[in-house]
Design an enzyme around this catalytic site. Structure first.
Site, short mmCIF file in Angstrom:
data_model
loop_
_atom_site.label_atom_id
_atom_site.label_comp_id
_atom_site.label_asym_id
_atom_site.label_seq_id
_atom_site.Cartn_x
_atom_site.Cartn_y
_atom_site.Cartn_z
N ASP A 1 38.63 43.53 37.37
CA ASP A 1 39.34 44.08 38.52
C ASP A 1 38.61 45.30 39.06
O ASP A 1 38.11 46.14 38.30
CB ASP A 1 40.76 44.48 38.07
CG ASP A 1 41.56 45.09 39.20
OD1 ASP A 1 41.90 44.37 40.15
OD2 ASP A 1 41.83 46.31 39.14
N GLU B 1 35.31 41.35 40.68
CA GLU B 1 35.98 41.55 41.97
C GLU B 1 35.19 42.65 42.68
O GLU B 1 35.34 43.83 42.38
CB GLU B 1 37.43 41.97 41.79
CG GLU B 1 38.13 42.13 43.15
CD GLU B 1 39.43 42.92 43.08
OE1 GLU B 1 40.29 42.71 43.96
OE2 GLU B 1 39.59 43.76 42.18
#
Length: 527
Positions: A209, A253
């Site tokens: 993330d 990401e």
């Protein structure tokens, strides 16, 4: 059992290069105990659905213990499971059962920040200024009566919160999400151990993330936390861990407009793949899409890394709604909440976009509900909005809840087989026609289109190359390594198809053998 891998596979096959990966937002997938929140029991009961859909892996959003200040991205313990979702033993059982069905498991790791309930942060608060415990985070004295600098949170408002002893701590997201200090060796070692913990339990990959924002320069007057060179040393360490397990992958990401900088994350000793948000953000226009595809393929080819193709996720308005708007591109800074959408047009375009994305070389991601043609839910009552963006923006940005509404499985009214209780977010009654049950036997349904496309993709597509075919400025047409031809008509009038043997799959009916507007088709070549 922990450490198992799907039967018939070997670590050196590079399974991720052409994989179809299904994103599970666990809270909203299926509820097994009737409390209104999705859980591991619900997911395990629906694994056969995912196997029938034809996916190669599932990626789960954070399933760790969390106060849920940001939907689980505020992690209190990286080595356990949120009790609302189940237990660590259930997670291990899920990994094993998925492997038995030939489905790999990818988990989310959140390295930029933790929850303010994490043991380290509670220790830091108690230890006080100047302590080793505080050095794991970004604690700083203020300037005058204010914070150390003027940085703003990605969720809105200041990126600093003051604690009772007068110091301030940095949080790029919500105040409940204090940022780790990645200059601290203890932080680096902690996350290497977290990787080993989950790989030891049979997890096949990790999605990282906010992968580009770990390293900060607090001395900068401007906000300086994205894509610092030091972040690459971190991922080289992570890659050595993943390589030591064989066949385990790292997925970033990475939201970066500069493709050269983006490419740095895909060097041979760093991440295996990273999300291609340029394609997701592109308008439904032939020139924009072709430019994105060309740029993506050129960037990845130079690194021998597989591209990824993504139409939606848990942070983005659903394609059916997005493609039905007057402005079809996506911008995180302007979510266009409430912009009118022609859902019939949007659904037709979403079907065509699915065939386009699945035909391109590399891996493809399907966000849960995308295969059902779900639309964004834009009328969630304000008192039920859960996304911290709503509060942080002063009630001007409704946030991401509209794409996180629980899935409809069966029946004619909510909760549509998702739960025996009240879902944590309300489902619209109009979804009665979009349930899995309603679409299961309908040959024209979105679900049947996805099933057919994913099965054909596994056999004929995946990783490789494309060669463009010249069919006009308003048409995207290319041939794949297997000979399969993909044609997408983004113009306003039907077009002739190139010479072919047969139609394998179409996103909508042809018009006297011609391809209508906003329609895609897969063709077999002339024999």
């Amino acid at each position: 059992m922990p450490g198992s891998t799907p039967p018939g596979t070997t670590p050196d096959r590079g399974w991720w290069r052409g994989a179809a990966i299904y994103q599970v937002y666990l809270r909203s997938f299926a509820d097994g105990n009737g409390d209104g929140t999705g859980d591991l029991a619900g997911l395990r009961s629906r694994l056969q659905y995912l196997a029938d859909l034809g996916v190669d892996a599932i990626w789960l959003n954070p399933w760790y213990p969390s106060p849920m200040a940001d939907g689980g991205y505020d992690v209190a313990d990286y080595r356990s499971i949120e009790p609302v979702f189940g237990t660590l033993a259930e997670a291990e059982k899920l990994i094993e059962e998925a492997h038995d069905l030939g489905i790999r498991t990818i988990v989310d790791v959140v390295p930029n920040h933790a929850s303010d309930q994490h043991a380290w942060f509670r220790e830091a608060l108690a230890a006080g200024p100047g302590s080793e415990a505080r050095e794991r985070f970004w604690f700083r004295p203020g300037v005058g009566d204010g914070p150390p600098n003027g940085w703003q949170s990605i969720f809105g408002g200041p990126a600093w919160t003051q604690v009772p002893d007068g110091e301030w701590y940095l949080h790029l997201f919500a105040p409940e999400q204090p940022d780790f200090n990645w200059n601290n060796p203890a932080v680096r070692e902690e996350f290497l151990d977290v990787l080993r913990f989950w790989f030891d339990r049979g997890v096949d990959g990790v999605r990282i993330d906010s992968a580009a924002v770990l390293v900060k320069d607090l001395d900068s007057v401007e906000e300086s936390y994205t894509d610092h060179d030091g972040v690459h040393d971190i991922y080289r360490e992570w890659r050595r861990v993943s390589d030591s397990y064989g066949g385990r992958i790292l997925i970033g990401e990475v939201w970066l407009p500069d493709q050269d900088r983006f490419a740095n994350y895909l060097r041979a000793d760093e991440l295996h793949t990273a999300f291609n948000f340029d394609f997701l953000s592109s308008a439904w226009e032939p020139a924009a899409l072709r430019a994105s595809i060309d740029l993506t393929l050129a960037t990845h080819l130079s690194l021998d890394a597989p591209a990824t193709w993504v139409l939606s996720n848990h942070d983005v308005a659903r394609p059916v709604t997005r493609y039905g708007r007057a402005v079809t591109s996506w911008d995180n800074a302007d979510r266009r909440d409430g912009m009118p959408s022609d859902l019939e047009l949007g659904r037709r375009r979403a079907r065509a976009a699915a065939l386009l994305a699945m035909a391109l070389p590399g891996s493809v991601y399907v966000y849960q509900g995308e295969e059902l043609g779900l639309n964004e839910v834009e009328d969630i009552p304000e008192e039920l909005i859960d996304d911290p963006m709503w509060e942080r923006s002063g009630h001007t940005v409704r946030g991401r809840d509209g794409c996180r509404v629980p899935l409809p499985w069966s029946g004619d009214e909510p909760p549509f087989g998702y739960s025996t209780g009240t879902p944590w977010l309300p489902q619209p009654a109009s979804w009665r026609d979009l349930t899995v049950e309603a679409q299961q036997e309908d040959p024209e349904s979105m679900l049947r289109l996805y099933r057919s496309a994913l099965r054909l993709r596994r056999r004929l597509l995946g990783d490789g190359t494309i060669a463009w075919l010249p069919l006009g400025d308003e048409v995207l047409a290319f041939v794949r390594d297997s000979g399969l031809i993909c044609v997408v008509n983004l113009g306003s009038a039907p077009v002739d198809l190139p010479a072919h043997d047969s139609v394998l799959l179409a996103s909508g009916p042809l018009a006297d053998g011609r391809l209508p507007s906003d329609t895609a088709v897969w063709l077999t070549p002339l024999s």
